[in-house]
Design a protein around this motif. Structure first.
Motif, PDB file in Angstrom:
ATOM      1  N   VAL A 304       0.833  -1.216   0.000  1.00 51.20           N
ATOM      2  CA  VAL A 304       0.000   0.000   0.000  1.00 51.20           C
ATOM      3  C   VAL A 304       0.858   1.252   0.000  1.00 51.20           C
ATOM      4  O   VAL A 304       0.752   2.089  -0.894  1.00 51.20           O
ATOM      5  CB  VAL A 304      -0.934   0.016   1.241  1.00 51.20           C
ATOM      6  N   TYR A 305       1.731   1.390   1.002  1.00 54.91           N
ATOM      7  CA  TYR A 305       2.321   2.704   1.266  1.00 54.91           C
ATOM      8  C   TYR A 305       3.690   2.934   0.631  1.00 54.91           C
ATOM      9  O   TYR A 305       3.963   4.020   0.144  1.00 54.91           O
ATOM     10  CB  TYR A 305       2.422   2.913   2.790  1.00 54.91           C
ATOM     11  N   GLY A 306       4.547   1.923   0.622  1.00 54.12           N
ATOM     12  CA  GLY A 306       5.934   2.138   0.180  1.00 54.12           C
ATOM     13  C   GLY A 306       6.042   2.387  -1.320  1.00 54.12           C
ATOM     14  O   GLY A 306       5.317   1.792  -2.113  1.00 54.12           O
ATOM     15  N   THR A 307       6.983   3.300  -1.711  1.00 54.46           N
ATOM     16  CA  THR A 307       7.261   3.461  -3.148  1.00 54.46           C
ATOM     17  C   THR A 307       8.174   2.308  -3.575  1.00 54.46           C
ATOM     18  O   THR A 307       8.719   1.609  -2.714  1.00 54.46           O
ATOM     19  CB  THR A 307       8.038   4.775  -3.401  1.00 54.46           C
ATOM     20  N   LEU A 308       8.354   2.148  -4.870  1.00 52.59           N
ATOM     21  CA  LEU A 308       9.201   1.061  -5.359  1.00 52.59           C
ATOM     22  C   LEU A 308      10.625   1.209  -4.820  1.00 52.59           C
ATOM     23  O   LEU A 308      11.210   0.250  -4.305  1.00 52.59           O
ATOM     24  CB  LEU A 308       9.219   1.040  -6.891  1.00 52.59           C
ATOM     25  N   GLU A 309      11.158   2.431  -4.865  1.00 53.96           N
ATOM     26  CA  GLU A 309      12.541   2.658  -4.386  1.00 53.96           C
ATOM     27  C   GLU A 309      12.658   2.298  -2.902  1.00 53.96           C
ATOM     28  O   GLU A 309      13.572   1.594  -2.486  1.00 53.96           O
ATOM     29  CB  GLU A 309      12.943   4.133  -4.573  1.00 53.96           C
ATOM     30  N   PHE A 314      14.481  -1.409   1.437  1.00 54.00           N
ATOM     31  CA  PHE A 314      14.191  -2.250   2.602  1.00 54.00           C
ATOM     32  C   PHE A 314      14.592  -3.702   2.320  1.00 54.00           C
ATOM     33  O   PHE A 314      15.246  -4.356   3.136  1.00 54.00           O
ATOM     34  CB  PHE A 314      12.698  -2.158   2.950  1.00 54.00           C
ATOM     35  N   THR A 315      14.230  -4.190   1.129  1.00 51.87           N
ATOM     36  CA  THR A 315      14.557  -5.579   0.785  1.00 51.87           C
ATOM     37  C   THR A 315      16.068  -5.797   0.796  1.00 51.87           C
ATOM     38  O   THR A 315      16.552  -6.769   1.381  1.00 51.87           O
ATOM     39  CB  THR A 315      14.002  -5.910  -0.620  1.00 51.87           C
ATOM     40  N   ASN A 316      16.824  -4.855   0.203  1.00 52.00           N
ATOM     41  CA  ASN A 316      18.289  -5.013   0.172  1.00 52.00           C
ATOM     42  C   ASN A 316      18.859  -5.045   1.579  1.00 52.00           C
ATOM     43  O   ASN A 316      19.704  -5.866   1.907  1.00 52.00           O
ATOM     44  CB  ASN A 316      18.943  -3.860  -0.609  1.00 52.00           C
ATOM     45  N   ALA A 378       5.921  -6.065  -5.653  1.00 49.60           N
ATOM     46  CA  ALA A 378       5.883  -4.598  -5.768  1.00 49.60           C
ATOM     47  C   ALA A 378       6.418  -4.172  -7.131  1.00 49.60           C
ATOM     48  O   ALA A 378       5.834  -3.316  -7.802  1.00 49.60           O
ATOM     49  CB  ALA A 378       6.716  -3.978  -4.656  1.00 49.60           C
ATOM     50  N   GLU A 379       7.477  -4.838  -7.590  1.00 50.73           N
ATOM     51  CA  GLU A 379       8.071  -4.525  -8.911  1.00 50.73           C
ATOM     52  C   GLU A 379       7.048  -4.810 -10.013  1.00 50.73           C
ATOM     53  O   GLU A 379       6.808  -3.989 -10.896  1.00 50.73           O
ATOM     54  CB  GLU A 379       9.310  -5.409  -9.081  1.00 50.73           C
ATOM     55  N   TRP A 380       6.367  -5.965  -9.938  1.00 50.93           N
ATOM     56  CA  TRP A 380       5.334  -6.295 -10.924  1.00 50.93           C
ATOM     57  C   TRP A 380       4.243  -5.235 -10.912  1.00 50.93           C
ATOM     58  O   TRP A 380       3.798  -4.779 -11.967  1.00 50.93           O
ATOM     59  CB  TRP A 380       4.719  -7.657 -10.615  1.00 50.93           C
ATOM     60  N   TYR A 381       3.846  -4.811  -9.711  1.00 54.62           N
ATOM     61  CA  TYR A 381       2.771  -3.814  -9.633  1.00 54.62           C
ATOM     62  C   TYR A 381       3.209  -2.516 -10.293  1.00 54.62           C
ATOM     63  O   TYR A 381       2.518  -1.962 -11.151  1.00 54.62           O
ATOM     64  CB  TYR A 381       2.362  -3.564  -8.176  1.00 54.62           C
ATOM     65  N   TYR A 382       4.397  -2.019  -9.901  1.00 52.97           N
ATOM     66  CA  TYR A 382       4.827  -0.695 -10.383  1.00 52.97           C
ATOM     67  C   TYR A 382       5.178  -0.706 -11.869  1.00 52.97           C
ATOM     68  O   TYR A 382       5.023   0.294 -12.557  1.00 52.97           O
ATOM     69  CB  TYR A 382       6.010  -0.185  -9.558  1.00 52.97           C
ATOM     70  N   THR A 383       5.630  -1.851 -12.391  1.00 50.72           N
ATOM     71  CA  THR A 383       5.964  -1.882 -13.838  1.00 50.72           C
ATOM     72  C   THR A 383       4.738  -2.286 -14.665  1.00 50.72           C
ATOM     73  O   THR A 383       4.762  -2.253 -15.878  1.00 50.72           O
ATOM     74  CB  THR A 383       7.081  -2.912 -14.102  1.00 50.72           C
ATOM     75  N   GLY A 384       3.676  -2.726 -13.974  1.00 50.81           N
ATOM     76  CA  GLY A 384       2.474  -3.140 -14.711  1.00 50.81           C
ATOM     77  C   GLY A 384       2.618  -4.503 -15.353  1.00 50.81           C
ATOM     78  O   GLY A 384       1.778  -4.941 -16.145  1.00 50.81           O
ATOM     79  N   TYR A 385       3.665  -5.256 -14.950  1.00 47.07           N
ATOM     80  CA  TYR A 385       3.863  -6.594 -15.545  1.00 47.07           C
ATOM     81  C   TYR A 385       2.766  -7.530 -15.075  1.00 47.07           C
ATOM     82  O   TYR A 385       2.407  -7.548 -13.902  1.00 47.07           O
ATOM     83  CB  TYR A 385       5.237  -7.147 -15.141  1.00 47.07           C
TER      84      TYR A 385
END
Ligand SMILES: CC1(C)[C@@H]2CC[C@@]1(C)[C@@H](OP(=O)([O-])OP(=O)([O-])[O-])C2
Ligand SMILES: [Mg+2]
Ligand SMILES: [Mg+2]
Ligand SMILES: [Mg+2]
Ligand SMILES: [Mg+2]
Ligand SMILES: [Mg+2]
Length: 545
Positions: A304-309, A314-316, A378-385
């Motif tokens: 919901v809240y975090g941007t992709l960056e 956080f993941t790294n 999150a990457e799939w969501y933000y890239t629309g994949y």
């Protein structure tokens, strides 16, 4: 300060505030109630001993439905093993009801009765005799038994279809006044078609069954009194635990610091109460309720809240567990990271103290794997994949966090902690993956309509639709089919050599059952619904009178 231009989960505030929870108190903590319960337990044990083997099966079935069977584990174990190894139920020509009941209870207990016991009910073409439809009790019992199927057992698949059609037709005929059934039987049929007995967690269903059992002409007053008393005594214990979790949640100030996240301490406690309810497991329930709370918050940060960056940062950090780098995180993520780190250290400290084992790396791996899966979504969501269903499930069985939940439960309930089992746990043994898949599929069926509204990665239903141009209804039916197939794999694991104890395997299965319970009427966790509110009231807040 929090940025209001970001997505929102549109989550309502919690229904049960801190003061409401702290005000809980129950008379059933008093000594006289547990003394009475012990006396009643002795009387039921005597009743079991005095009964013939088939009556014993029926009593075991009632004890399970009343949520009491955990008080008679040794007696039930002895009875079922005796019946199985002395081949008692092959003795006489048994009717459909008796065969199905014996089949279900023995298989549930890990005793693999062959599906061929149902062959005598087929005609020459290999179909089940139509005349069986008149034995409603037998058909209902056969339907329940069919969910103990393992992969490839065609007779049981046939039995499921045969009985489901007949039971649905009986309900329709009743509606058209072509058939009269008594309330008790009609409700059992509706419950079975809604969610089969084998897929229900025992305790939450007990509350309803106790009331239904009271109306039965053959009801045993000792068992009824014990069921009510035990329900209330255990509920009183759980209320005390919930108060502890609620105090921890308030002191963490996470709800205040991260207001976009779900504030669901009662629901998170309920998940654990369903997974592991015997009173002596208080500490594991409390620890895992805290875990669920943290997972819920972290899930909302990624969903919901975090941007992709931010989420990639956080993941790294989590995969490296580089505590020094915490200063690089945005403020709202620092407190979440610290809460997780504290939680890991609290559990690792407990296990080091109790078992002399260091498990920090195991726990960090569970969290890191979760964040990598969250990051992928999150990457799939933000890239629309749009992932295929297979690509999605390969990530989403991890992102549903079952491996982490069961990882904690393993270390909290195993005694001793076996090296081989810990290894299988870290390698995500099939029973972990199967439990995760049940949780994921049930969660997607329950939550994806809302998740799509606010914006989220396509879930199982949506992936199937994208890939096949299918309607929502067709996609949901396919996901339910997948659920049944995963349960067959889970059932198969029950009969294989396993590094895990039967009680841990049951916890794994009960996590999946809890998901099916929580999402039975849509999203019982995040968005909430009236059914779930009623259920929580009756399960946690109100004793049975
Ligand atoms: C305890 C949980 C099973 C875990 C955290 C909260 C849940 C109820 C679920 O929340 P949800 O947002 O539906 O998970 P996901 O769909 O985002 O993976 C994931
Ligand atoms: Mg909130
Ligand atoms: Mg989510
Ligand atoms: Mg998520
Ligand atoms: Mg979901
Ligand atoms: Mg498999």
């Amino acid at each position: 300060q929090l940025d209001s231009t970001r997505r929102s989960g549109m989550y309502k505030p919690t229904l049960w505030d801190f003061d409401r929870i702290q005000s809980l108190n129950s008379v059933y903590t008093e000594e006289k109630y547990s003394t009475r319960a012990c006396d009643l337990i002795q009387q039921v044990k005597k009743l079991l001993e005095e009964s013939d083997w088939f009556r014993q099966l029926q009593l075991i079935d009632d004890l399970q439905r009343l949520g009491l069977s955990y008080r008679f584990d040794d007696e039930i174990n002895l009875i079922l093993n005796t019946i199985y190894f002395e081949k008692k139920f092959c003795e006489k020509e048994m009717d459909l009801y008796s065969t199905s009941l014996a089949f279900r209870l023995l298989r549930q207990h890990g005793l693999k009765v062959s599906q061929e016991v149902f062959d005598c009910f087929k005609n020459e073409e290999g179909d089940f005799e139509a005349r069986l439809g008149d034995e409603t009790n037998g058909i209902l019992e056969m339907c329940e038994a069919s969910f103990l199927a393992t992969e490839g057992e065609e007779t049981l698949e046939l039995a499921r279809l045969f009985t489901t059609n007949i039971l649905q037709k009986k309900l329709d005929d009743e509606r058209n006044e072509l058939l009269i059934m008594d309330d008790y039987l009609r409700t059992l049929i509706r419950h079975s078609l809604d969610l089969p007995l084998y897929w229900r967690v025992q305790r939450p269903s007990a509350r309803w069954f106790i009331e239904a059992y009271a109306t039965r002409s053959d009801m045993n007053p000792i068992m009824l009194e014990l069921a009510k008393l035990d329900f209330n005594i255990v509920q009183a214990t759980h209320q005390e635990e919930l108060k502890q979790v609620s105090r921890w949640w308030k002191e963490s100030r996470l709800a205040e610091k991260l207001p976009f996240a779900r504030d669901r301490v009662v629901e998170n406690y309920l998940w654990n109460r369903g997974m592991l309810f015997p009173p002596q497991y208080g500490y594991p329930r409390i620890m895992n309720a805290k875990l669920f709370v943290l997972i819920t918050v972290l899930d909302d940060i990624y969903d919901v809240y975090g941007t992709l960056e931010e989420t990639q940062l956080f993941t790294n950090l989590i995969t490296r567990w580089d505590v020094e780098a915490i200063g690089q995180l945005p403020e709202y993520m620092r407190i979440c990271y610290m809460a997780i780190d504290n939680n890991i250290n609290e559990l690792a400290y407990e296990v080091l103290k109790q078992h002399g084992l260091l498990i920090i790396q195991d726990l960090r791996k569970f969290w890191a794997d979760l964040c990598v899966a969250y990051g992928k979504e999150a990457e799939w969501y933000y890239t629309g994949y749009k992932p295929t269903l297979e690509e999605y499930l390969e990530v989403a069985w991890v992102s549903i966090s079952a491996h982490l939940i069961l990882g904690y439960m393993f270390f909290l309930t195993s005694n001793p902690i076996e090296k081989e089992a810990s290894q299988s746990l870290s390698n995500y043994h099939n029973i972990i993956r199967n439990s995760a898949m049940v949780l994921r599929l049930a969660d997607d069926l329950g939550t994806s309509p809302y998740e799509m509204q606010r914006g989220d990665v396509p879930k199982a239903v949506e992936c199937y639709m994208n890939e096949n141009g299918a309607s929502t209804e067709e996609a949901r039916e396919y996901v339910k089919h997948l659920l049944r197939e995963v349960w067959k794999e889970t059932n198969g694991e029950r009969f294989k050599e396993s590094p895990f104890t039967p009680s841990f395997m049951r916890i794994c299965a009960d996590l999946g059952r809890m998901a099916q319970f929580m999402y039975q009427h849509g999203d019982g966790h995040g968005i909430r619904n009236l059914q779930m509110e009623d259920r929580i009231q009756s399960l946690i807040f109100e004793p049975i009178v």
